[in-house]
Scaffold this motif. Structure first.
Motif, PDB file in Angstrom:
ATOM      1  N   VAL A  93       0.962  -1.215  -0.008  1.00 28.82           N
ATOM      2  CA  VAL A  93      -0.018  -0.035  -0.065  1.00 28.82           C
ATOM      3  C   VAL A  93       1.012   1.162  -0.042  1.00 28.82           C
ATOM      4  O   VAL A  93       0.503   2.236  -0.539  1.00 28.82           O
ATOM      5  CB  VAL A  93      -1.004   0.046   1.152  1.00 28.82           C
ATOM      6  N   LEU A  94       2.240   1.188   0.510  1.00 29.19           N
ATOM      7  CA  LEU A  94       2.899   2.503   0.450  1.00 29.19           C
ATOM      8  C   LEU A  94       3.365   2.357  -1.017  1.00 29.19           C
ATOM      9  O   LEU A  94       3.752   3.770  -1.502  1.00 29.19           O
ATOM     10  CB  LEU A  94       4.043   2.183   1.452  1.00 29.19           C
ATOM     11  N   ARG A  95       3.838   1.288  -1.528  1.00 29.32           N
ATOM     12  CA  ARG A  95       4.257   1.690  -2.732  1.00 29.32           C
ATOM     13  C   ARG A  95       3.221   2.084  -3.971  1.00 29.32           C
ATOM     14  O   ARG A  95       3.116   2.944  -4.863  1.00 29.32           O
ATOM     15  CB  ARG A  95       4.707   0.117  -3.581  1.00 29.32           C
ATOM     16  N   TRP A  96       1.905   1.615  -3.503  1.00 31.04           N
ATOM     17  CA  TRP A  96       0.587   2.138  -4.287  1.00 31.04           C
ATOM     18  C   TRP A  96       0.503   3.511  -4.111  1.00 31.04           C
ATOM     19  O   TRP A  96       0.494   4.253  -4.963  1.00 31.04           O
ATOM     20  CB  TRP A  96      -0.709   1.355  -3.898  1.00 31.04           C
ATOM     21  N   TRP A  97       0.669   4.115  -2.978  1.00 28.01           N
ATOM     22  CA  TRP A  97       0.739   5.483  -2.467  1.00 28.01           C
ATOM     23  C   TRP A  97       1.888   6.503  -3.353  1.00 28.01           C
ATOM     24  O   TRP A  97       1.483   7.297  -3.939  1.00 28.01           O
ATOM     25  CB  TRP A  97       0.707   5.554  -1.202  1.00 28.01           C
ATOM     26  N   ALA A  98       2.810   5.822  -3.339  1.00 27.18           N
ATOM     27  CA  ALA A  98       3.878   6.400  -3.964  1.00 27.18           C
ATOM     28  C   ALA A  98       3.828   6.366  -5.462  1.00 27.18           C
ATOM     29  O   ALA A  98       3.971   7.614  -6.361  1.00 27.18           O
ATOM     30  CB  ALA A  98       5.378   5.558  -3.832  1.00 27.18           C
ATOM     31  N   GLU A  99       3.038   5.438  -5.998  1.00 28.88           N
ATOM     32  CA  GLU A  99       2.675   5.627  -7.485  1.00 28.88           C
ATOM     33  C   GLU A  99       1.778   6.756  -7.806  1.00 28.88           C
ATOM     34  O   GLU A  99       1.580   7.177  -9.121  1.00 28.88           O
ATOM     35  CB  GLU A  99       2.495   4.038  -7.928  1.00 28.88           C
ATOM     36  N   HIS A 100       0.698   6.718  -6.888  1.00 30.38           N
ATOM     37  CA  HIS A 100      -0.345   7.531  -7.302  1.00 30.38           C
ATOM     38  C   HIS A 100      -0.279   9.117  -6.808  1.00 30.38           C
ATOM     39  O   HIS A 100      -1.142   9.724  -7.107  1.00 30.38           O
ATOM     40  CB  HIS A 100      -1.734   6.886  -6.614  1.00 30.38           C
ATOM     41  N   ASP A 101       0.756   9.214  -5.915  1.00 29.30           N
ATOM     42  CA  ASP A 101       0.963  10.687  -5.315  1.00 29.30           C
ATOM     43  C   ASP A 101       2.566  11.018  -5.214  1.00 29.30           C
ATOM     44  O   ASP A 101       3.118  10.388  -4.604  1.00 29.30           O
ATOM     45  CB  ASP A 101       0.103  10.584  -4.064  1.00 29.30           C
ATOM     46  N   ASP A 102       2.914  11.963  -6.447  1.00 29.12           N
ATOM     47  CA  ASP A 102       4.422  11.917  -6.416  1.00 29.12           C
ATOM     48  C   ASP A 102       4.811  12.784  -5.202  1.00 29.12           C
ATOM     49  O   ASP A 102       6.135  12.695  -4.761  1.00 29.12           O
ATOM     50  CB  ASP A 102       4.553  12.819  -7.595  1.00 29.12           C
ATOM     51  N   ARG A 103       3.961  13.130  -4.211  1.00 28.38           N
ATOM     52  CA  ARG A 103       4.424  13.992  -2.902  1.00 28.38           C
ATOM     53  C   ARG A 103       4.762  12.830  -2.219  1.00 28.38           C
ATOM     54  O   ARG A 103       5.455  12.956  -1.159  1.00 28.38           O
ATOM     55  CB  ARG A 103       3.317  14.838  -2.523  1.00 28.38           C
ATOM     56  N   ARG A 104       4.472  11.525  -2.112  1.00 24.81           N
ATOM     57  CA  ARG A 104       4.856  10.382  -1.277  1.00 24.81           C
ATOM     58  C   ARG A 104       6.172   9.494  -2.015  1.00 24.81           C
ATOM     59  O   ARG A 104       6.034   8.272  -1.613  1.00 24.81           O
ATOM     60  CB  ARG A 104       3.686   9.631  -1.135  1.00 24.81           C
ATOM     61  N   SER A 105       7.002  10.217  -2.800  1.00 21.36           N
ATOM     62  CA  SER A 105       7.850   9.155  -3.462  1.00 21.36           C
ATOM     63  C   SER A 105       8.741   8.692  -2.578  1.00 21.36           C
ATOM     64  O   SER A 105       9.264   7.289  -3.026  1.00 21.36           O
ATOM     65  CB  SER A 105       8.518  10.186  -4.450  1.00 21.36           C
ATOM     66  N   ALA A 106       9.181   9.135  -1.509  1.00 23.08           N
ATOM     67  CA  ALA A 106      10.147   8.263  -0.714  1.00 23.08           C
ATOM     68  C   ALA A 106       9.339   7.068  -0.110  1.00 23.08           C
ATOM     69  O   ALA A 106      10.115   6.269   0.441  1.00 23.08           O
ATOM     70  CB  ALA A 106      10.421   9.054   0.630  1.00 23.08           C
ATOM     71  N   LEU A 107       8.070   6.754  -0.123  1.00 22.06           N
ATOM     72  CA  LEU A 107       7.481   5.682   0.576  1.00 22.06           C
ATOM     73  C   LEU A 107       7.740   4.526  -0.360  1.00 22.06           C
ATOM     74  O   LEU A 107       7.660   3.267  -0.010  1.00 22.06           O
ATOM     75  CB  LEU A 107       5.983   6.031   0.497  1.00 22.06           C
ATOM     76  N   GLU A 108       8.126   4.489  -1.634  1.00 21.23           N
ATOM     77  CA  GLU A 108       8.678   3.568  -2.342  1.00 21.23           C
ATOM     78  C   GLU A 108      10.013   2.813  -1.804  1.00 21.23           C
ATOM     79  O   GLU A 108      10.092   1.589  -1.607  1.00 21.23           O
ATOM     80  CB  GLU A 108       8.793   3.852  -3.861  1.00 21.23           C
ATOM     81  N   ALA A 109      10.774   3.718  -1.604  1.00 21.76           N
ATOM     82  CA  ALA A 109      11.975   3.236  -0.592  1.00 21.76           C
ATOM     83  C   ALA A 109      11.668   2.724   0.523  1.00 21.76           C
ATOM     84  O   ALA A 109      12.305   1.525   0.574  1.00 21.76           O
ATOM     85  CB  ALA A 109      13.001   4.433  -0.616  1.00 21.76           C
ATOM     86  N   VAL A 110      10.738   3.172   1.462  1.00 28.37           N
ATOM     87  CA  VAL A 110      10.319   2.664   2.571  1.00 28.37           C
ATOM     88  C   VAL A 110       9.845   0.986   2.298  1.00 28.37           C
ATOM     89  O   VAL A 110      10.257   0.022   2.829  1.00 28.37           O
ATOM     90  CB  VAL A 110       9.125   3.313   3.197  1.00 28.37           C
ATOM     91  N   ALA A 111       9.100   0.900   1.236  1.00 29.76           N
ATOM     92  CA  ALA A 111       8.480  -0.276   0.885  1.00 29.76           C
ATOM     93  C   ALA A 111       9.577  -1.397   0.440  1.00 29.76           C
ATOM     94  O   ALA A 111       9.459  -2.542   0.648  1.00 29.76           O
ATOM     95  CB  ALA A 111       7.501  -0.298  -0.161  1.00 29.76           C
ATOM     96  N   ASP A 112      10.362  -0.927  -0.320  1.00 34.12           N
ATOM     97  CA  ASP A 112      11.770  -1.438  -0.879  1.00 34.12           C
ATOM     98  C   ASP A 112      12.345  -2.307   0.479  1.00 34.12           C
ATOM     99  O   ASP A 112      12.909  -3.535   0.536  1.00 34.12           O
ATOM    100  CB  ASP A 112      12.627  -0.782  -1.693  1.00 34.12           C
ATOM    101  N   ARG A 113      12.529  -1.290   1.323  1.00 30.08           N
ATOM    102  CA  ARG A 113      13.405  -1.880   2.702  1.00 30.08           C
ATOM    103  C   ARG A 113      12.691  -2.810   3.337  1.00 30.08           C
ATOM    104  O   ARG A 113      13.045  -3.704   3.797  1.00 30.08           O
ATOM    105  CB  ARG A 113      13.519  -0.572   3.554  1.00 30.08           C
ATOM    106  N   ILE A 114      11.351  -2.756   3.468  1.00 27.06           N
ATOM    107  CA  ILE A 114      10.458  -3.638   4.119  1.00 27.06           C
ATOM    108  C   ILE A 114      10.339  -5.113   3.291  1.00 27.06           C
ATOM    109  O   ILE A 114      10.778  -6.128   4.126  1.00 27.06           O
ATOM    110  CB  ILE A 114       9.128  -3.423   4.132  1.00 27.06           C
TER     111      ILE A 114
END
Length: 364
Positions: A307-328
């Protein structure tokens, strides 16, 4: 300042509903791990709790009270723990499960279920890596196909009927989800239907998916009947990338694929609309092991990363969340590879021990 740096200086509000059964044990594990991964990316979460299930019934008289819906109305993303609706008093909930209530209110029409083997986890099909894109708003399920009343009915005590609904609009939007996902993966979509028998309903589903495919010429398209697809998943799972199908077929195929990957306990899942998404493990509340501290938290942790990766893909203000998802995801894989897994995967780790090992992997 670019969007990425902007994102890393802000916090993100996420709802959290602990749910029933093992939910209060596994959902906090996902929250703790997400917090640690976010801190490593110099961002953070503000968790907004909302009651669900038995706890909500005790306080408000409903498994999904208005107080909870008012909280979710203000959020883009939340984590929902499992619910044990079979054990609710018969006079609450209006006959609908908490998942159905929330899914309908926010039009969470896309159920995205990736199934991939994890190194270190015994898998029947170690080469499986598929994404099942399941239409989540209609079909044969009785809570998704009538404006009023149930899609199941009995004209006599000895005859039961069910209405199945397939529409062009719903099929178009789920097909687009599938083809967009395939464009980010291995560029292959398999349309799963039963148009040789259910000619009008799943025939419409197949035909609309074919029409949408014309907008994605870079994606290879194949088709399978549902019964053949189940057999092919067992025999040659590595040949498939994204499967798009209607509700009932998707539910069955995703459980099969999860077991081929190792266990339903590792099956992450996201329910999404165009603007809102809910992380929810594919498994249930497992009340028989609730409170024992042995539940596998992988599925809900993986769902949180999804869901963090989904959020990053749908809202460029949340781009750091893709890196958080990758870490998890990387920490889950490293923990499993180290042999630290719960009993459903052949190990002896407790929920707490697995969580602690993931936290330590995040720090490496």
């Amino acid at each position: 300042m670019d969007a990425t740096h902007d994102d890393r200086s802000q916090r993100h509000r996420i709802g959290v509903l602990f749910g029933d059964g093992i939910g209060p044990e596994i959902v906090p594990a996902a929250v703790e791990i997400a917090d640690r991964a976010a801190a490593l990316e110099h961002t953070g979460f503000d968790w907004v709790e909302a009651p669900l299930g038995h706890a909500a019934i005790e306080r408000y008289g409903s498994p999904v009270p208005d107080e909870t819906l008012c909280v979710l109305d203000e959020l883009d993303v939340w984590i929902m723990g499992p619910h044990d609706s079979a054990s609710y008093p018969p006079d609450v909930g209006g006959g609908h499960t908490p998942g159905a209530i929330v899914r309908t209110r926010y039009d969470l029409y896309a159920n995205l279920r990736p199934c991939r083997a994890i190194p270190g986890v015994r898998a029947t099909a170690p080469d499986i890596d598929v994404l099942i894109v399941r239409e989540n708003s209609e079909g044969l399920y009785a809570d998704r196909n009538m404006a009023l009343g149930s899609g199941e009915f009995m004209p006599t005590p000895d005859v039961a009927l069910s209405v199945g609904v397939i529409t062009r609009a719903a099929t178009t939007r789920i097909a687009r989800e599938a083809f967009r996902a395939a464009s980010r993966r291995r560029r292959a979509v398999t349309i799963v239907h039963k148009a040789n028998v259910l000619r009008m309903t799943t025939g419409l589903f197949r035909d609309v998916c074919r029409e949408v495919a014309e907008d994605y010429p870079e994606v290879t398209v194949t088709e399978q009947h549902i019964d053949a697809m189940a057999a092919h998943l067992v025999r040659r799972p590595a040949d498939f990338d994204v499967l798009v199908t209607e509700n009932l077929f998707g539910d069955i195929l995703s459980d099969l694929a999860a077991e081929l990957a190792g266990s339903l306990g590792i099956a992450g899942s996201v329910n999404a609309s165009a603007t809102t998404a809910m992380a929810q493990a594919a498994h249930g509340a497992a009340p028989d092991i609730a409170g024992l501290g042995v539940a596998d938290p992988i599925a809900v942790i993986a769902s949180t990363a999804m869901v963090l990766r989904w959020w990053a893909e749908h809202d460029d203000r949340r781009s750091a969340l893709e890196a958080v998802a990758d870490r998890i995801d990387a920490a889950i894989a490293a923990t499993a590879a180290a042999g630290v897994v719960t009993a459903d995967l052949g190990g002896d780790a407790t929920t707490r021990q697995f969580t602690d090992h993931v936290l330590s992997e995040l720090g490496r």
